[in-house]
Design a protein around this motif. Structure first.
Motif, PDB file in Angstrom:
ATOM      1  N   THR A   1       0.848  -1.197   0.000  1.00 50.89           N
ATOM      2  CA  THR A   1       0.000   0.000   0.000  1.00 50.89           C
ATOM      3  C   THR A   1       0.881   1.243   0.000  1.00 50.89           C
ATOM      4  O   THR A   1       1.905   1.282   0.659  1.00 50.89           O
ATOM      5  N   ASP A   2       0.458   2.215  -0.753  1.00 52.14           N
ATOM      6  CA  ASP A   2       1.177   3.483  -0.784  1.00 52.14           C
ATOM      7  C   ASP A   2       0.363   4.515  -0.025  1.00 52.14           C
ATOM      8  O   ASP A   2      -0.724   4.893  -0.475  1.00 52.14           O
ATOM      9  N   PRO A   3       0.866   4.969   1.086  1.00 52.77           N
ATOM     10  CA  PRO A   3       0.080   5.909   1.883  1.00 52.77           C
ATOM     11  C   PRO A   3      -0.222   7.188   1.125  1.00 52.77           C
ATOM     12  O   PRO A   3       0.629   7.710   0.393  1.00 52.77           O
ATOM     13  N   GLU A   4      -1.440   7.683   1.317  1.00 50.72           N
ATOM     14  CA  GLU A   4      -1.887   8.876   0.609  1.00 50.72           C
ATOM     15  C   GLU A   4      -2.818   9.664   1.521  1.00 50.72           C
ATOM     16  O   GLU A   4      -3.568   9.087   2.306  1.00 50.72           O
ATOM     17  N   VAL A   5      -2.760  10.961   1.403  1.00 49.82           N
ATOM     18  CA  VAL A   5      -3.669  11.826   2.158  1.00 49.82           C
ATOM     19  C   VAL A   5      -4.243  12.858   1.201  1.00 49.82           C
ATOM     20  O   VAL A   5      -3.510  13.448   0.410  1.00 49.82           O
ATOM     21  N   ASP A   6      -5.553  13.033   1.274  1.00 49.65           N
ATOM     22  CA  ASP A   6      -6.223  14.083   0.500  1.00 49.65           C
ATOM     23  C   ASP A   6      -6.973  14.981   1.458  1.00 49.65           C
ATOM     24  O   ASP A   6      -7.595  14.501   2.409  1.00 49.65           O
TER      25      ASP A   6
ATOM     26  N   THR B   1     -11.292  18.890   5.830  1.00 47.75           N
ATOM     27  CA  THR B   1     -11.712  17.498   5.899  1.00 47.75           C
ATOM     28  C   THR B   1     -10.647  16.683   5.184  1.00 47.75           C
ATOM     29  O   THR B   1     -10.173  17.045   4.104  1.00 47.75           O
ATOM     30  N   VAL B   2     -10.233  15.593   5.803  1.00 52.50           N
ATOM     31  CA  VAL B   2      -9.078  14.859   5.318  1.00 52.50           C
ATOM     32  C   VAL B   2      -9.427  13.384   5.204  1.00 52.50           C
ATOM     33  O   VAL B   2     -10.242  12.861   5.962  1.00 52.50           O
ATOM     34  N   GLU B   3      -8.813  12.727   4.247  1.00 47.35           N
ATOM     35  CA  GLU B   3      -9.026  11.290   4.109  1.00 47.35           C
ATOM     36  C   GLU B   3      -7.678  10.644   3.883  1.00 47.35           C
ATOM     37  O   GLU B   3      -6.882  11.103   3.067  1.00 47.35           O
ATOM     38  N   ILE B   4      -7.417   9.556   4.617  1.00 43.72           N
ATOM     39  CA  ILE B   4      -6.138   8.871   4.460  1.00 43.72           C
ATOM     40  C   ILE B   4      -6.366   7.511   3.831  1.00 43.72           C
ATOM     41  O   ILE B   4      -7.447   6.930   3.922  1.00 43.72           O
TER      42      ILE B   4
ATOM     43  N   THR C   1      -4.828   1.164  12.763  1.00 42.62           N
ATOM     44  CA  THR C   1      -5.204  -0.249  12.689  1.00 42.62           C
ATOM     45  C   THR C   1      -6.551  -0.335  12.013  1.00 42.62           C
ATOM     46  O   THR C   1      -7.366   0.600  12.083  1.00 42.62           O
ATOM     47  N   ALA C   2      -6.756  -1.444  11.342  1.00 41.03           N
ATOM     48  CA  ALA C   2      -7.984  -1.627  10.556  1.00 41.03           C
ATOM     49  C   ALA C   2      -9.204  -1.375  11.424  1.00 41.03           C
ATOM     50  O   ALA C   2      -9.256  -1.782  12.588  1.00 41.03           O
ATOM     51  N   GLY C   3     -10.173  -0.724  10.878  1.00 41.69           N
ATOM     52  CA  GLY C   3     -11.405  -0.448  11.599  1.00 41.69           C
ATOM     53  C   GLY C   3     -11.459   0.957  12.163  1.00 41.69           C
ATOM     54  O   GLY C   3     -12.527   1.479  12.475  1.00 41.69           O
ATOM     55  N   GLN C   4     -10.302   1.591  12.286  1.00 38.89           N
ATOM     56  CA  GLN C   4     -10.299   2.973  12.760  1.00 38.89           C
ATOM     57  C   GLN C   4     -10.799   3.898  11.659  1.00 38.89           C
ATOM     58  O   GLN C   4     -10.811   3.532  10.478  1.00 38.89           O
ATOM     59  N   ASP C   5     -11.187   5.071  12.058  1.00 44.47           N
ATOM     60  CA  ASP C   5     -11.584   6.072  11.073  1.00 44.47           C
ATOM     61  C   ASP C   5     -10.451   6.303  10.080  1.00 44.47           C
ATOM     62  O   ASP C   5      -9.280   6.325  10.459  1.00 44.47           O
ATOM     63  N   ASP C   6     -10.823   6.468   8.819  1.00 49.32           N
ATOM     64  CA  ASP C   6      -9.801   6.840   7.844  1.00 49.32           C
ATOM     65  C   ASP C   6     -10.053   8.253   7.324  1.00 49.32           C
ATOM     66  O   ASP C   6      -9.526   8.653   6.298  1.00 49.32           O
ATOM     67  N   ASP C   7     -10.867   8.975   8.073  1.00 50.27           N
ATOM     68  CA  ASP C   7     -11.039  10.382   7.725  1.00 50.27           C
ATOM     69  C   ASP C   7     -11.179  11.193   9.009  1.00 50.27           C
ATOM     70  O   ASP C   7     -11.223  10.634  10.112  1.00 50.27           O
ATOM     71  N   GLY C   8     -11.233  12.489   8.851  1.00 47.47           N
ATOM     72  CA  GLY C   8     -11.337  13.340  10.030  1.00 47.47           C
ATOM     73  C   GLY C   8     -11.603  14.771   9.601  1.00 47.47           C
ATOM     74  O   GLY C   8     -11.440  15.128   8.426  1.00 47.47           O
ATOM     75  N   ASP C   9     -12.022  15.560  10.560  1.00 45.89           N
ATOM     76  CA  ASP C   9     -12.288  16.965  10.299  1.00 45.89           C
ATOM     77  C   ASP C   9     -11.564  17.819  11.332  1.00 45.89           C
ATOM     78  O   ASP C   9     -11.355  17.383  12.465  1.00 45.89           O
TER      79      ASP C   9
END
Lengths: 432, 432, 432
Positions: B376-381, B403-406, B414-422
């Protein structure tokens, strides 16, 4: 020549006569007219009142002799101690722009070496808006509005150290981050603020804030003739935790602690179960009378902490303290008072004669803690006698002698040790 | 009287009329003529342009609400957090002597308490020589010449926080020790420097330096009408090691981290084998258009790190980021631009009306890392919307919502955690 | 018009003619007349001499190449090292109020990052009283009165680093807390003080103080023509302990140490049994001759430490050092000298021409330690050649080359390592 012309020439002549042999250079402004002054520090302001800049500072250098409970060990082997102490050294910038936007930017610088090696940090830092007449909004780091002696500048208090009760409050003179609103009208002032308690709630990861408010009335507020009363209240919203060092019954002496690795202060901390606090509130009452060279000042303080019975067995706690002192300015000056928008606080004695002003004072100061079910309730009583020489508006030399007696201490104390002590403090203070 | 005499008297009369009742004191110079000003801070310069002194500062006080990946734990138990943050507080001195010798001396002071307890340290500190027209030599601590948003003062950027890509560069706005040469002519500027990378080579015991250069062209550079392009390149000489925190994909929010013991920033650091770096280089492209109240700004960034295959199995890495934003000053002012010798950087919006200037903006901001062979290549938008109120030239109040998405994160996630945030950020900024 | 009127108008005309197109704003004082100046920093004083304010600073930025014993490891693998070094950066405030009360408030700010991360701390901080003619009392943090080169400002010494002997004194240029009295009359000066030794006596919990005194005579003290002799003595009262790093035979090079985690300085510390010191005393002799562009300066230093035979087997120790240097200002200026109340110290070369002043110098510098019964007595000899370019009154650029040889070292040294080394130092210095 007409009068304005005469004055203009007079100004010019002064300028010229000042130069030592050569013609003095001119000083002008590239914007609005500017008025400057140096009184040790430096001030510049525009004549229209819109902009201002001020740079100054303070330094307080102490030498202390202590004995008994004031010593680190309080043992026969160490009956007394002495040493110097850089009590405060602060660089102070403040100013305003566009009339209603003020800033304050004051930095505590440590002495280094054996004196505190703490990092430099802001004492006061923030932005005020004063555009509504009779109201002021502040955001940043500053004092919580609680108590007369606490609100009064450390340069202007009568004794070398403030009274003991302030260590037991959670609104002591250490500044805190927050927002603060001040208002004033006629003889009244009122202040209200939210202030960071200095830690993050473990659960929420967020900062918690205390609410603090103060109200004062000064039916008389003339130079040399002041009658002031005030009350303040502070609470921590339910569910938030109290400060962990709840009751620091430090005997109020300057911190010889800085001279060693151990803390020289003889303290008694009551049991603290910070995460189980149900409510933590405190109130204070204040009174000040100034009549010519005489003044009387007194404050009363009470704090209540209640714990959640489901989370802890620690008993609820109460702390009560008060002080009373009278001062007499032998040379006839009066203690100052800053009314209304200036904060309803005491101000320093400003000497009138060229030999400065002399003041003597006596203070009784007591604090006790009461924990439900505790066998002994720790208590400290102190008497302080002091003399101040206000050499000029910048320099104050002071000597205080304090005798203190403790009772019911269980921490940092073992039976057979001294339960009293004396402190002889000297201070050289320079405000520039 | 003739005109010069009249003016002289006029100046004198002004001086006199300003005094409140008493005759105003004169202010002269004991050397060359001096011109002073206060605009919150203080400036003095000799009229001949040979000497100058300036004292000012800045403070930025934030309040932040964050959720999801922006929180420290990013767990159900902690869905959001909030707190204040002293983002920057800086004392700024600068000046010159003998016309061509300039100094800069700016100190970051920490907030103390829960805010950063880091030691005070210089932000910029150094000496410049400007004796050759169109050229400037600097030695000391300053910014590396890389990037438009990075070169722009933190007081003058449009958003509260710079774009995400700057955390991934090794030339970020943290100043570095080195030597820097700046040149300018017509519509062009060029800069080149050697900058300490912040560590000592274990083998040689010597400091290692990066080479950084920037070139800009501004075919249009008038007030309210700007077209600017730039490119920059940075490389670390072969055999030197890369910075150890290679790719900090922090989502660009102000540091709530300061409020707790743990780091609140949600980061992803790619594998780093610092002593095995064979080459580490980055380049950036920048574009800015200002057309009256509108502006567009964009930058692209790419970084390559190659490892010595004989020393490590860590795969080579690449990071790519870009952002684009548009802003609209509703009250009609334009964003500023400092051309040529001023650095080819953006400048703050200066309000013209007495109610200040209002600006809104929207930004798209993305960054991704690519490691050879990685699953996986980490990315943030991130998308940011913001509004700025430039109350006056000193005060700016700002509100940003991001607003951000990773994607593809493996660290701190870890899997199941939020992959976005504000994040909802508020800032009060005062430059004096 | 009469002459005074003419001058007044002339001042006014200057003020007006300076403004760029518009009428310049006036600058007045709201108190006594004020005289200001900017020479890079800023000064303001009242014309009556009662009040003064000065803000300035200094920065010294070094680049060093070292080899042999100057390197951290002194191994074949590391034959040389190089790096930058923020040697000093200091903000300096001083002033006076009510004529006789002076303050000094100077803060060292660290560079941060790889450069020292030490906390900011005061260098000099204190209050002076100058009301008795020919006498000055100081309380606070300042230099102990010992030695010519040590009393001379770091901005004004001829070489980049002071001579080696100062690291071996216990009165080195690091300021200490204490009280100091200075007196002067005719060609004589004398100083005496008590200074905190930087630690607390474990038994008493109190600070211990050293007594330090200096006496100088300058039978010739004119500009460019100076003959100065001095002697100083320092003792620690019986029963007090000596500083723990007794003899730091650092070869005098700027501290590359800041660049790494380990100390780059090649030191030899003699055995120290601090709690068993019976007496610790030192004396110094100083001589300075300035004859036009030429000068000679020399100092001799001797320190004795005797241990209590009942407490320790550590043998008594002696350290002896001296240096001699000659300098020649090629452009004809003379080194400065501050006589009498200015401290009986050397001053910087002030360039007269617009291309600055050039100076060359050569120094021989030696120090050795002698411990009773020791097989080898450590010794260091150094020769320094240097060139200074005093670009103007604010800026000095310097290059020094030092070659050093050590003998009899047992610490930080193993047989077969280099016993010599070279250092090439560059400095850019700015005083504002």
């Amino acid at each position: 020549m007409k009068l304005p012309e005469m004055k203009a020439l007079y100004v010019g002549v002064l300028a010229v006569s000042m130069s030592t042999g050569a013609l003095a250079g001119t000083v002008t402004s590239d914007g609005p007219d500017v008025v400057i002054a140096t009184t040790g520090g430096f001030k510049a302001k525009t004549a229209d009142g819109n902009f201002a800049f001020k740079l100054g500072g303070r330094m307080m250098w102490d030498y202390d002799y202590v004995s008994g409970v004031y010593t680190r060990n309080n043992t026969d082997a160490q009956k007394d101690a002495h040493g110097h102490n850089l009590r405060r050294a602060r660089l102070e910038l403040s100013g305003k722009a566009y009339k209603h936007w003020e800033y304050i930017f004051t930095v505590n610088v440590p002495g280094g070496g054996r004196d505190s090696t703490a990092a430099s940090a802001f004492n006061d830092l923030g932005i005020s808006y004063t555009g509504w007449d009779g109201h002021k909004l502040f955001v940043g780091k500053g004092k919580e509005p609680f108590g007369l002696e606490e609100q009064t500048s450390s340069k202007s208090i009568t004794s070398i150290e403030r009274s003991m009760m302030w260590d037991a409050t959670d609104s002591d003179s250490q500044t805190a981050w927050g927002v603060r609103y001040d208002g004033w009208a006629d003889m009244f002032t009122w202040s209200l603020g939210l202030f960071d308690q200095g830690y993050v709630d473990a659960g929420s990861g967020s900062a918690d804030y205390a609410m603090t408010g103060r109200f004062t009335v000064a039916p008389i507020a003339e130079a040399g003739n002041v009658l002031h009363f005030g009350a303040a209240y502070r609470m921590v919203p339910e569910g938030n935790a109290a400060d962990s060092d709840l009751f620091d019954l430090s005997p109020g002496v300057s911190e010889l602690a800085n001279h060693g690795t151990a803390d020289n202060k003889f303290e008694e901390d009551l049991a603290a179960a910070t995460s189980a606090v149900e409510s933590d509130s405190q109130y204070g009452l204040e009174a000040l009378w100034i009549g010519g060279p005489f003044s009387l000042q007194a404050e009363y303080f009470h704090r209540d902490i209640e714990y959640d019975r489901q989370k802890t067995a620690v008993a609820d706690e109460e702390v009560t303290g008060w002080y009373l002192y009278g001062s007499w300015v032998l040379t006839g000056e009066s203690r100052g008072y800053k009314a209304g928008k200036k904060g309803a606080v005491a101000d320093i004695v400003k000497p009138k004669g060229k030999d400065g002003a002399w003041e003597i004072f006596a203070r009784y100061d007591t604090i006790e803690a009461d924990q439900a079910g505790a066998v002994t309730d720790p208590e400290v009583d102190a008497i302080t006698l002091g003399a101040n020489w206000y050499v000029n508006k910048n320099v104050k030399l002071a000597m205080n002698w304090t005798t203190v007696e403790i009772d019911g201490f269980t921490q940092n104390y073992t039976a057979g040790q001294d339960d009293d002590g004396d402190a002889l403090l000297f201070r050289a203070q320079y405000g520039f």
